[in-house]
Scaffold this active site. Structure first.
Site, PDB file in Angstrom:
ATOM      1  N   HIS A 121      42.022  46.529  38.213  1.00 34.83           N
ATOM      2  CA  HIS A 121      41.671  45.108  38.113  1.00 34.83           C
ATOM      3  C   HIS A 121      40.582  44.824  39.135  1.00 34.83           C
ATOM      4  O   HIS A 121      40.751  45.061  40.330  1.00 34.83           O
ATOM      5  CB  HIS A 121      42.881  44.211  38.371  1.00 34.83           C
ATOM      6  CG  HIS A 121      42.542  42.751  38.293  1.00 34.83           C
ATOM      7  ND1 HIS A 121      42.568  42.042  37.108  1.00 34.83           N
ATOM      8  CD2 HIS A 121      42.157  41.872  39.255  1.00 34.83           C
ATOM      9  CE1 HIS A 121      42.219  40.791  37.345  1.00 34.83           C
ATOM     10  NE2 HIS A 121      41.955  40.659  38.632  1.00 34.83           N
ATOM     11  N   CYS A 122      39.454  44.304  38.672  1.00 32.74           N
ATOM     12  CA  CYS A 122      38.305  44.046  39.540  1.00 32.74           C
ATOM     13  C   CYS A 122      38.257  42.557  39.873  1.00 32.74           C
ATOM     14  O   CYS A 122      38.115  41.712  38.980  1.00 32.74           O
ATOM     15  CB  CYS A 122      37.009  44.474  38.848  1.00 32.74           C
ATOM     16  SG  CYS A 122      35.533  44.266  39.869  1.00 32.74           S
ATOM     17  N   VAL A 123      38.381  42.228  41.168  1.00 36.83           N
ATOM     18  CA  VAL A 123      38.352  40.824  41.571  1.00 36.83           C
ATOM     19  C   VAL A 123      36.956  40.228  41.422  1.00 36.83           C
ATOM     20  O   VAL A 123      36.806  39.011  41.238  1.00 36.83           O
ATOM     21  CB  VAL A 123      38.848  40.675  43.021  1.00 36.83           C
ATOM     22  CG1 VAL A 123      40.303  41.068  43.141  1.00 36.83           C
ATOM     23  CG2 VAL A 123      37.990  41.496  43.988  1.00 36.83           C
TER      24      VAL A 123
END
Length: 418
Positions: free
Chosen positions: A250-252
């Site tokens: 998951h890429c913020v």
């Protein structure tokens, strides 16, 4: 007369420096003297005391007083912009506000607020990093267009070379949008189980895309949140609250997961950001190099404190450039740092691409077999025979097929679920 005036200025400057040094020595000796007394030591370090607050403000007053009294005037004579000179005062105002909040805030409340903010940023979907990304991009391209572009035109740099960063910016913006808005490969009941007939024969459905390796992924595992059978290489993302097929991470910065359906956009996005930072850094470095050559700094010299003439070395040139072009040099350092970090991160993902492995699988495979496989216990029936140790990349099918799998991901045929 001029020599006497110069000696008088030097004497005054020496006295001013000595006075500041004397104040510093007195503060240190006073602190040591107070600390030598057991009662004072107890009051300073084991009770609430404002002594260090006043010491902090006094040191700050001395530093900014000296800066405003002498350094500010010299910088104005060197045609330093008011914007650059205003930065320390803006930071002082910001620091003073934060210092006041740290003093007056309740520690428990401050800790609760910081934990809540951290949770919202990293454990919930938030657009804060998207806006931060766009703000940094706006600052870099604003500085590049405002100063570097004009200097490069004066150096007869071609318009084609100057247009490359803007073309890469447009390409990166498109890929950034696709990474944010595209579905990473959400596992749904309509896509998990293949329909009957031709789809059943062709193996349509996310359960049949990848085989279970019996080590990290086991058949028949039900996601307790989504209530669907988890296909191989899938994982439930707690931030997005969904199971993602071929989950990578998951890429913020994207406020989205990277999975089977958008991994190609993410890799191209990394490549475009590295290319964009590299092109702007290259043009900026070329501009600073030409400015250094035109000024003749490399062949110049200066007088040191002993009155001896010394050749201008690299450190002297860097200091001169930083004083002459402070924002440009700071922007170049920021771009080089971004290029270094993202290049390493991109090379890591390039390696994972070639071996057909996700970062989630890479982190899990550090221990290779799971604990139950190592102990030989299989109470839940999920652990089968452990794969051969040399077969570290279970899902690799060769370089070209791995590339094709990322570039043209398989989309299972969905069917209605009764």
């Amino acid at each position: 007369m001029e020599d006497e005036a110069a000696r008088g200025c030097e004497f005054l400057w020496t006295m001013d420096f000595l006075s500041l040094f004397a104040v510093y020595v007195l503060l240190v000796l006073g602190t040591i003297g107070l600390s030598s007394s057991q009662r004072c030591f107890h009051q300073l370090f084991h009770q609430r005391s404002r002594a260090f607050i006043f010491l902090h403000l006094l040191l700050e007053l001395l530093v900014y007083g000296e800066f405003s009294y002498e350094v500010f005037g010299f910088c104005r004579e060197m045609d330093t912009t008011l914007g650059s000179l205003a930065v320390p005062y803006v930071l002082l105002a910001l620091k003073t506000r934060l210092f006041y909040l740290c003093i007056t805030s309740d520690p428990a409340r401050l800790q609760s607020s910081s934990q809540r903010c951290f949770h919202q940023l990293f454990h919930q979907r938030s657009r804060a990093f998207i806006f931060l990304h766009l703000l940094l991009e706006l600052l870099v391209y604003g500085e590049f267009s405002y100063e570097v572009f004009g200097f490069c035109r004066e150096m007869d740099t071609t318009l084609g070379s100057l247009a490359v960063p803007y073309v890469l910016l447009a390409l990166k913006t498109r890929l950034f949008y696709l990474c944010i808005t595209s579905d990473p490969g959400t596992v749904t009941p309509a896509w998990v189980t293949p329909a009957s007939g031709a789809q059943q024969a062709s193996g349509a459905g996310q359960l049949r895309i990848y085989p279970y390796d019996g080590r990290m992924f086991h058949p028949g595992v039900l996601c307790p949140t989504c209530r669907v059978v988890k296909p191989a290489r899938s994982k439930h993302c707690r931030v997005c609250d969904r199971c993602v097929h071929r989950f990578d991470h998951h890429c913020v910065w994207l406020n989205n997961c990277v999975g089977a359906q958008n991994a190609r956009y993410f890799l191209l996005y990394l490549l475009s950001v590295c290319s964009m930072a590299g092109s702007v850094a290259l043009l900026t470095g070329d501009m600073l190099l030409h400015a250094t050559l035109r000024s003749g700094l490399l062949s110049s010299s200066y007088l040191d404190r002993h009155g001896q003439r010394q050749p201008a070395g690299p450190l002297f040139v860097i200091q001169h450039l930083f004083l002459t072009f402070p924002r440009i040099v700071f922007m170049l350092g920021f771009l080089l740092l971004v290029l270094l970090l993202l290049s390493g991160y991109g090379l890591f993902h390039g390696y994972l691409l070639l071996v057909n492995q996700t970062s989630n699988e890479w982190s899990k495979s550090r221990g290779l077999a799971c604990r139950r496989c190592r102990s030989g216990q299989s109470a839940d029936g999920f652990c089968g025979p452990a794969p051969d140790p040399p077969r570290r990349h279970f899902y690799s099918r060769g370089v070209w097929r791995n590339l094709a799998e990322i570039c043209f991901p398989f989309r299972p045929a969905a069917h209605k679920v009764d």
